[in-house]
Design a protein around this motif. Structure first.
Motif, PDB file in Angstrom:
ATOM      1  N   PRO A  46     -10.151   4.474 -12.183  1.00 32.91           N
ATOM      2  CA  PRO A  46     -10.064   3.751 -10.884  1.00 32.91           C
ATOM      3  C   PRO A  46      -9.226   2.422 -10.787  1.00 32.91           C
ATOM      4  N   ASP A  47      -8.927   1.668 -12.115  1.00 32.74           N
ATOM      5  CA  ASP A  47      -8.098   0.396 -11.982  1.00 32.74           C
ATOM      6  C   ASP A  47      -6.964   1.116 -12.364  1.00 32.74           C
ATOM      7  N   MET A  48      -6.761   2.185 -12.966  1.00 36.66           N
ATOM      8  CA  MET A  48      -5.415   2.778 -13.007  1.00 36.66           C
ATOM      9  C   MET A  48      -4.893   3.092 -11.493  1.00 36.66           C
ATOM     10  N   LEU A  49      -5.804   3.685 -10.739  1.00 34.95           N
ATOM     11  CA  LEU A  49      -5.387   4.048  -9.398  1.00 34.95           C
ATOM     12  C   LEU A  49      -4.803   2.779  -8.528  1.00 34.95           C
ATOM     13  N   THR A  50      -5.547   1.712  -8.813  1.00 40.91           N
ATOM     14  CA  THR A  50      -5.274   0.490  -8.132  1.00 40.91           C
ATOM     15  C   THR A  50      -3.861   0.027  -8.534  1.00 40.91           C
ATOM     16  N   LEU A  51      -3.618  -0.035  -9.860  1.00 42.26           N
ATOM     17  CA  LEU A  51      -2.285  -0.197 -10.450  1.00 42.26           C
ATOM     18  C   LEU A  51      -1.067   0.535  -9.814  1.00 42.26           C
ATOM     19  N   LEU A  52      -1.568   1.733  -9.696  1.00 42.89           N
ATOM     20  CA  LEU A  52      -0.515   3.036  -9.036  1.00 42.89           C
ATOM     21  C   LEU A  52      -0.116   2.598  -7.713  1.00 42.89           C
ATOM     22  N   ARG A  53      -1.348   2.312  -6.899  1.00 39.90           N
ATOM     23  CA  ARG A  53      -1.259   2.027  -5.365  1.00 39.90           C
ATOM     24  C   ARG A  53      -0.210   0.813  -5.220  1.00 39.90           C
ATOM     25  N   ASP A  54      -0.695  -0.199  -6.032  1.00 42.70           N
ATOM     26  CA  ASP A  54       0.251  -1.465  -6.026  1.00 42.70           C
ATOM     27  C   ASP A  54       1.562  -1.061  -6.397  1.00 42.70           C
TER      28      ASP A  54
ATOM     29  N   GLU B 251      -6.874  21.792 -15.781  1.00 40.83           N
ATOM     30  CA  GLU B 251      -5.520  21.419 -14.966  1.00 40.83           C
ATOM     31  C   GLU B 251      -5.235  20.111 -15.387  1.00 40.83           C
ATOM     32  N   ILE B 252      -3.748  19.834 -15.232  1.00 39.28           N
ATOM     33  CA  ILE B 252      -3.399  18.405 -15.281  1.00 39.28           C
ATOM     34  C   ILE B 252      -2.481  18.215 -14.141  1.00 39.28           C
ATOM     35  N   ARG B 253      -2.369  16.929 -13.637  1.00 41.85           N
ATOM     36  CA  ARG B 253      -1.181  16.591 -12.609  1.00 41.85           C
ATOM     37  C   ARG B 253      -0.464  15.459 -12.795  1.00 41.85           C
ATOM     38  N   LEU B 254       0.640  15.325 -12.186  1.00 41.53           N
ATOM     39  CA  LEU B 254       1.486  14.227 -12.405  1.00 41.53           C
ATOM     40  C   LEU B 254       1.276  13.292 -11.061  1.00 41.53           C
ATOM     41  N   ARG B 255       0.842  12.108 -11.353  1.00 37.73           N
ATOM     42  CA  ARG B 255       0.761  11.659  -9.881  1.00 37.73           C
ATOM     43  C   ARG B 255       1.513  10.224  -9.934  1.00 37.73           C
ATOM     44  N   LYS B 256       2.361  10.344  -9.091  1.00 42.14           N
ATOM     45  CA  LYS B 256       3.364   9.137  -8.966  1.00 42.14           C
ATOM     46  C   LYS B 256       3.047   8.075  -7.912  1.00 42.14           C
ATOM     47  N   ALA B 257       3.725   7.020  -8.224  1.00 37.92           N
ATOM     48  CA  ALA B 257       3.531   5.769  -7.337  1.00 37.92           C
ATOM     49  C   ALA B 257       3.455   6.188  -6.007  1.00 37.92           C
ATOM     50  N   VAL B 258       4.580   6.905  -5.673  1.00 38.06           N
ATOM     51  CA  VAL B 258       4.924   7.283  -4.148  1.00 38.06           C
ATOM     52  C   VAL B 258       4.064   8.043  -3.511  1.00 38.06           C
ATOM     53  N   ASP B 259       3.257   8.808  -4.385  1.00 39.83           N
ATOM     54  CA  ASP B 259       2.126   9.691  -3.888  1.00 39.83           C
ATOM     55  C   ASP B 259       0.872   8.976  -3.531  1.00 39.83           C
ATOM     56  N   ALA B 260       0.931   7.742  -4.263  1.00 42.29           N
ATOM     57  CA  ALA B 260      -0.468   6.966  -3.965  1.00 42.29           C
ATOM     58  C   ALA B 260      -0.866   6.915  -2.437  1.00 42.29           C
ATOM     59  N   PRO B 261      -1.710   6.783  -2.062  1.00 45.88           N
ATOM     60  CA  PRO B 261      -2.002   6.639  -0.562  1.00 45.88           C
ATOM     61  C   PRO B 261      -1.945   5.083  -0.184  1.00 45.88           C
TER      62      PRO B 261
END
Lengths: 323, 488
Positions: free
Chosen positions: A264-272, A313-323
């Protein structure tokens, strides 16, 4: 007058009797037997899932999916492990699991000699099948591996990096000193891509896992290489401290920062927008597939298991994808 | 007949029963609780036993490996056996919650035993390094066992947490129940004892009240006690006694009444006899003289005078003779006529005498000298003082089961209080009566003779004359016992 007194006495008597009987009912309406949770006869297999990082979101998901799958097959599953990569405790748990003669052990791979020895000799001598999950130790004679293909994950990150940064620049790879197999795989994957770009310079930073050490290592590295353009954290645990340190020195946005795992903290960083991309893994699939493979193997339905491993499965999630 | 005893016994019985029931329930309850505690403790002790036995095994193994004597071997085997036993004991504690851990636990014990055996085997093969390796493994397993014991105990606590809290709550509730029970039983016993005491004392109180009434002489109040014990029996007997006493008293009163009446009639009789004796001084001389005078008057041609003299003599003779015996109405009427002859001679035109007689009624019995005093009374009060004289009407008529005799005058009448006095029999006026018999005497004798009160009545008003009515029964109720012979 007399009627009033009789009525009053009657009411008093009724109240007393009511309270007494309620009290008596409470006292005597108990079950004298110890409550027995009925034994489940169908619990054929006792399985254990051992991880080094209990109660992290990633492993919680793995454990939840594994439990669900085990319940579906009527097997009992315990989740053991250590906290914060305490490998001594982890190995002790593994040994207990072996001594407790579990029917199957699903374990997060740890690339040490003790681990290999335990899996290779001890577990084999008790006839306990071991499946590694999340990270692999291929030369430990584990039955199979269930988890992400870390080599491929590395390649995906590297490709994204090249796409974002262009074919020239300096990249720092931050790794921890554990030499875990999966980390090596990721680095190998990254290297295999970047080799073909001579303009990209790779630098390595190795730290211990703790926050202070990460910060110290980052300071050192950034002092020496002020022209750095991208960071790749080979291990998700390093990312937060790394981003924090970069943020202290300058703005974070210009740097290309990549990491693995999706906590989750990684996702926060990504979102920011602080980091540019992460590799998403499939913990639920790992838990589910590992259990079902283990049970298939125990039932003898699927022999032998593919020792190359089952990749989720693995997926690359980019910052632009982040909601 | 032992209702009170029965009541007391039943009260005691109920109290005893309640006590026994409470005692038994509490005993049962405490035994169950104790068993429960034992069971819980047993679980913990068994788990602890495993830890102890495994540690003992390690110690003994160590001792043996250092100094392999037979004694140490024996100790080791003993502790291994103990560990095995503990394993079986602890295996029985399996339930759904600790199934997994307990299976692991017993497997750990097996592994420990295996490791120990392996150490022994290597020792016997003098492979010291392997033996030490196995010993170290055994030690690690033993430590794991200790850890797992704690885990199991923890699970145990979690599994039975609610249950233990339940036990604590229950003991609190038990205290509360004790208080409630005490209050309820006290209350019920007080009520019951009060009711019970009342059921004994209330009849006693009633009885006491009744006795008080009796002692005050009220024999006519019914004694009622509506319980069903000995007191009620007592009350019944008491009531019967009261009724008996009441009857006896009534009887005595009746007797006294009779006695009194007898006394009265005797007194009246004596009075009349005395009066008749007074006028008996020289009756024969008087009669003979009157007869001689009558004959003389006849011979001298005075026939009216002669008849008058004969009437006087007859009247005198009758009045002396007929006082104490019953006569027929016929005789009375005959004497009344003689008397009226005399009075007619005396008053001439001033006295008018009318007779209306039903001859068929004259057989009825009547005390002697009844009509003459009444008629004389009428003559004295209604004719004598009147200048114009008066009319006296005499009637005898049939009136159903009685004979109605009326003597009516047209005089000034009698005042109401006087009439009441006469009818009560307290009027004493004998002056001026030929036979010396007053109307009061007549009233008394008539009532005694017939045994009835309503045999005579007087109707009168001021200025409208007086009417004396005799209503004579055709037959007398009882025969008087004084059938005396004529003393004429």
């Amino acid at each position: 007058m007399r009627k009033t007194i009789v009525l009053l006495l009657g009411v008093i008597g009724a109240v007393l009797i009511w309270f007494t009987s309620v009290s008596a009912y409470r006292v005597f309406s108990v079950d004298w037997q110890l409550p027995q949770t009925p034994l489940q006869q169908s619990a054929e297999y006792r399985l254990v899932l051992i991880t080094q990082e209990l109660e992290t979101p990633f492993w919680d998901k793995v454990a939840a999916a594994a439990r669900e799958e085990a319940a579906k097959h009527g097997a009992m599953l315990a989740v053991w492990g250590s906290y914060n990569n305490d490998s001594d405790e982890f190995l002790k748990k593994l040994e207990i699991a072996i001594h407790s003669r579990m029917d199957g052990i699903i374990v997060q791979g740890l690339d040490t000699d003790t681990f290999k020895e335990l899996v290779k000799y001890k577990a084999a001598s008790y006839g306990i099948p071991v499946i590694t999950v999340g990270s692999d130790v291929p030369d430990s004679l584990r039955r199979t591996y269930v988890g992400s293909d870390h080599f491929r994950a590395g390649r995906m990150i590297a490709r994204q990096l090249v796409e974002d940064m262009g074919p020239e620049g300096t990249v720092i790879l931050v790794r921890d000193s554990g030499n875990a197999h999966y980390q090596e795989q990721r680095l190998n994957g990254i290297r295999s891509v970047l080799e073909s770009y001579p303009g990209i310079e790779l630098r390595y930073a190795e730290t211990q896992g703790t926050r202070e050490q990460v910060i110290a290592a980052m300071q050192d590295l950034m002092n020496r290489s002020p022209d750095v353009q991208a960071f790749i954290a080979a291990n998700a645990n390093l990312t937060a401290a790394m981003v924090q340190e970069i943020g202290r020195r300058s703005r974070v946005q210009p740097y290309h920062i990549y990491s693995f795992d999706d906590s989750p903290d990684m996702l926060t960083l990504l979102r920011d927008g602080l980091i540019d991309g992460i590799i998403e893994q499939s913990p639920e699939a790992m838990g589910r597939i590992s259990i079902s493979l283990m049970i298939d193997w125990l039932k003898g339905e699927k022999l032998p298991l593919d020792s190359g491993g089952y990749h989720t499965e693995i997926r690359l999630r980019k910052a632009v994808d982040a909601p | 007949m032992n209702r009170i005893q029965y009541k007391i016994l039943s009260l005691t019985g109920i109290v005893l029963f309640i006590m026994a029931a409470i005692w038994m329930t509490l005993t049962y309850y405490s035994r169950q609780t104790q068993e429960q505690y034992n069971e819980i403790l047993q679980r913990y002790l068994r788990m602890n036993e495993v830890t102890g036995a495994s540690q003992q095994t390690i110690t003994d193994l160590n001792n043996y490996l250092i100094r392999p004597t037979q004694e140490h071997l024996g100790q080791l085997e003993g502790s291994m056996e103990r560990l095995r036993q503990a394993k079986y004991d602890v295996y029985a504690l399996r339930n759904g919650d600790n199934d997994f851990d307990l299976t692991s636990y017993t497997n750990l014990i097996d592994s420990l035993l295996d490791a120990a055996n392996r150490a022994l085997m290597f020792q016997s093969q003098t492979a010291t390094e392997d033996s030490n390796e196995a010993f170290n493994e055994a030690t690690r397993i033993s430590r794991s066992i200790s850890d797992m014991t704690l885990t199991l105990l923890d699970t145990e606590l979690k599994t039975y947490d609610r249950f233990y809290r339940g036990i604590i709550e229950r003991s609190t509730e038990l205290n509360r129940l004790g208080i409630w029970l005490l209050l309820t039983i006290t209350f019920l016993l007080l009520i019951f004892a009060y009711w019970f005491a009342l059921s004994i004392t209330r009849p006693v109180q009633k009885l006491t009240q009744a006795a008080k009434e009796l002692s005050r002489g009220h024999f006519d109040r019914k004694i009622e006690v509506s319980s069903n014990d000995e007191i009620a029996f007592l009350a019944k007997m008491f009531e019967r006694m009261r009724v008996n006493i009441n009857n006896l008293i009534t009887e005595i009163q009746q007797k006294a009444q009779l006695e009194h009446e007898l006394q009265q009639s005797k007194l009246l009789l004596q009075e009349s006899r005395y009066r008749s004796l007074q006028s008996q001084i020289h009756p024969h001389f008087l009669f003979n003289t009157l007869d001689t005078l009558s004959k003389k008057a006849y011979l001298e041609g005075a026939e009216e005078t002669s008849d008058l003299l004969a009437s006087v003599a007859g009247l005198l003779r009758y009045s002396l003779r007929r006082m104490d015996r019953s006569v027929t109405l016929y005789e009375e009427v005959r004497v009344l006529r003689q008397y009226m002859d005399i009075q007619t001679a005396r008053f001439a035109d001033r006295l008018r005498f009318v007779e209306e007689i039903d001859e068929s009624c004259l057989y009825v019995e009547i005390p002697g000298l009844t009509l003459q005093p009444i008629v004389e009374n009428a003559v004295i009060h209604a004719v004598e003082p009147m200048e114009d004289g008066g009319t006296i009407t005499f009637r005898v008529a049939n009136d159903g089961d009685r004979i109605r005799v009326e003597i009516e005058d047209n005089g000034p009448g009698i005042p109401a209080d006087k009439i009441a006095q006469i009818l009560k029999g307290s009027a004493q006026e004998t002056e001026g009566h030929t036979t010396g018999i007053g109307i009061g005497n007549v009233v008394q004798r008539l009532r005694l003779f017939y045994g009835q009160e309503d045999v005579i009545d007087i109707e009168s008003g001021p200025g409208s004359g007086t009417k004396v009515v005799l209503r004579l029964p055709r037959w007398r109720r009882y025969e008087t016992d004084d059938q005396r012979t004529d003393r004429g």
